[in-house]
Design a protein around this motif. Sequence first.
Motif, mmCIF file in Angstrom:
data_model
loop_
_atom_site.group_PDB
_atom_site.id
_atom_site.type_symbol
_atom_site.label_atom_id
_atom_site.label_comp_id
_atom_site.label_asym_id
_atom_site.label_seq_id
_atom_site.Cartn_x
_atom_site.Cartn_y
_atom_site.Cartn_z
ATOM 1 N N UNK A 22 9.149 33.235 11.646
ATOM 2 C CA UNK A 22 7.767 33.431 12.083
ATOM 3 C C UNK A 22 6.945 32.158 11.872
ATOM 4 N N UNK A 23 7.161 31.511 10.759
ATOM 5 C CA UNK A 23 6.453 30.260 10.490
ATOM 6 C C UNK A 23 6.858 29.173 11.477
ATOM 7 N N UNK A 24 8.127 29.146 11.850
ATOM 8 C CA UNK A 24 8.595 28.168 12.835
ATOM 9 C C UNK A 24 7.929 28.407 14.186
ATOM 10 N N UNK A 25 7.820 29.687 14.575
ATOM 11 C CA UNK A 25 7.159 30.010 15.841
ATOM 12 C C UNK A 25 5.704 29.539 15.823
ATOM 13 N N UNK A 26 5.023 29.776 14.717
ATOM 14 C CA UNK A 26 3.639 29.342 14.588
ATOM 15 C C UNK A 26 3.546 27.829 14.640
ATOM 16 N N UNK A 27 4.499 27.147 14.006
ATOM 17 C CA UNK A 27 4.534 25.685 14.003
ATOM 18 C C UNK A 27 4.700 25.148 15.424
ATOM 19 N N UNK A 28 5.622 25.735 16.171
ATOM 20 C CA UNK A 28 5.855 25.310 17.550
ATOM 21 C C UNK A 28 4.613 25.526 18.407
ATOM 22 N N UNK A 29 3.957 26.664 18.245
ATOM 23 C CA UNK A 29 2.750 26.956 19.012
ATOM 24 C C UNK A 29 1.646 25.954 18.708
ATOM 25 N N UNK A 30 1.517 25.557 17.445
ATOM 26 C CA UNK A 30 0.505 24.580 17.071
ATOM 27 C C UNK A 30 0.751 23.236 17.741
ATOM 28 N N UNK A 31 2.018 22.861 17.871
ATOM 29 C CA UNK A 31 2.365 21.553 18.419
ATOM 30 C C UNK A 31 2.501 21.582 19.942
ATOM 31 N N UNK A 32 3.199 22.590 20.449
ATOM 32 C CA UNK A 32 3.561 22.603 21.873
ATOM 33 C C UNK A 32 2.753 23.583 22.699
ATOM 34 N N UNK A 33 2.097 24.537 22.051
ATOM 35 C CA UNK A 33 1.355 25.536 22.805
ATOM 36 C C UNK A 33 2.178 26.783 23.041
ATOM 37 N N UNK A 34 1.494 27.883 23.324
ATOM 38 C CA UNK A 34 2.176 29.169 23.494
ATOM 39 C C UNK A 34 3.102 29.185 24.698
ATOM 40 N N UNK A 35 2.784 28.401 25.737
ATOM 41 C CA UNK A 35 3.611 28.424 26.946
ATOM 42 C C UNK A 35 5.015 27.882 26.694
ATOM 43 N N UNK A 36 5.137 26.988 25.693
ATOM 44 C CA UNK A 36 6.440 26.396 25.408
ATOM 45 C C UNK A 36 7.156 27.073 24.252
ATOM 46 N N UNK A 37 6.436 27.904 23.527
ATOM 47 C CA UNK A 37 7.000 28.537 22.341
ATOM 48 C C UNK A 37 8.295 29.286 22.643
ATOM 49 N N UNK A 38 8.307 30.058 23.695
ATOM 50 C CA UNK A 38 9.465 30.899 24.004
ATOM 51 C C UNK A 38 10.660 30.091 24.477
ATOM 52 N N UNK A 39 10.450 28.803 24.768
ATOM 53 C CA UNK A 39 11.533 27.979 25.290
ATOM 54 C C UNK A 39 12.271 27.202 24.205
ATOM 55 N N UNK A 62 8.059 14.527 24.109
ATOM 56 C CA UNK A 62 7.693 13.471 25.051
ATOM 57 C C UNK A 62 8.906 12.716 25.578
ATOM 58 N N UNK A 63 9.903 12.506 24.716
ATOM 59 C CA UNK A 63 11.018 11.641 25.084
ATOM 60 C C UNK A 63 12.222 12.375 25.640
ATOM 61 N N UNK A 64 12.374 13.639 25.272
ATOM 62 C CA UNK A 64 13.607 14.341 25.624
ATOM 63 C C UNK A 64 13.302 15.668 26.311
ATOM 64 N N UNK A 65 14.307 16.201 26.942
ATOM 65 C CA UNK A 65 14.148 17.448 27.676
ATOM 66 C C UNK A 65 14.038 18.635 26.728
ATOM 67 N N UNK A 66 13.040 19.479 26.943
ATOM 68 C CA UNK A 66 12.868 20.680 26.130
ATOM 69 C C UNK A 66 14.092 21.576 26.204
ATOM 70 N N UNK A 67 14.782 21.524 27.310
ATOM 71 C CA UNK A 67 15.943 22.383 27.522
ATOM 72 C C UNK A 67 17.012 22.166 26.445
ATOM 73 N N UNK A 68 16.990 20.986 25.790
ATOM 74 C CA UNK A 68 18.032 20.659 24.821
ATOM 75 C C UNK A 68 17.507 20.559 23.386
#
Length: 297
Positions: free
Chosen positions: A216-233, A179-185
Motif C-alpha cells: 500500500x505504501x508503494x502504491x502511494x509512493x508511485x502515485x506521488x511521483x507518477x500520478x494515479x494514471x500510471x499507478x496501475x501500470x 523519463x529515460x526508460x519505458x514504463x512497460x519494463x
Amino acid sequence: MLISGNAEPALDRLNPNHIILATDFSARCDRAQDRAVQLAIEWNATLTAVHALSDIGLTTPPSLREAYRTAAMRNAGLLRQELASTEGLRSSVVVEEGPVEAVILAAVAKERAELIVAGIGRTGPLAQVLIGSNATALARTSPVPLLVVKKKVLHTDARIAVATDLSDSSKPALRLALQWFSLRYLTLFHAFDPPYRGWVDDRAPFDRQFEASAIAQCRSFVQDVAGENLDANFDIIVRCGDPVTWLRVLSNEADFNLVVAGTHGRTGLMQILLGSVASRVVNEVPSDVLVVPSRPH
C-alpha cells in the motif's frame, strides 16, 4: 509479492543529450564503452570519452611521466578513430591530467552532460579496487547520474528495478527511470524489516501483515511521483529482509538488467548506499547499477 501492471500509456521520454564515458583505455572498460555508445546512438546524444592522467606524480621520473602521456595520447587517438567510424555517433575523446573524480566532473560541467558511464572489470576483490573509491566519490559528488556497467550490451527497454525506501529523497530515482526508460519494463522494489520480528514465533502471518502495508505504501509512493494514471501500470515487488540480498536474487530470478537507486534516504539501502552497501550492490548484484543523485549538489 509481485503485482503485475497493465499496458503502458503514452509517456514523454526525456533522455540525456550528452554522455560522459570514464575510461582508462583498458579492456575492462570495453563493456562500459559499448553501453555508452549504444545509449548515445539510441538517445541521439553526444558521447565524450574522458581519460584522467591520474598516476603522474612529482616523484615519478620525467621519462616515465612522458611515456605515460605518450601512451595515453596514442590510446586516445585510437579510440577517437574507433568512435568516429561508428555510424550515427557524435563523439570526442578528452585526456586531462588530474584526479579521476575531478577530471570527470570538470568534463560533466563543461559539456553539461547528464550521465556518466563507468565500467567494472570483474566480480570479487579486484572489482572493489577497480570501481571502489572512484565510483563512490563520483556518486557522492556528481550532480548527474552514474551508470556502473557490468553486463554486455542490452536493449534499453530491458527489465529495470527501481529500488526505493519510500522516502522523499528516493523519488528522483523513480522520476528519472520514468523519463529515460519505458514504463512497460519498470518494477518498483522495496525491502521492509518488521520491528520485533525476532520475538515472533509464527513469522509468516506477521510478515504478511507488514507486506500488505508495504504494498500500500508503494502504491502511494508511485502515485506521488507518477500520478494515479500510471499507478496501475507499475509492477511492485516487496520483500522482507536485506535489500541487497534480494536485489541479487531478483536480478537473477526476474532477469533484471538494471537496478536504479538514489544516493540518500532514511533507511536500509538508500541511507548507506555510498558506504559499505555500495560495494555490495556493485559486487553482489549481477545487473548494472544506475546511481541517481537524490538532491542537487
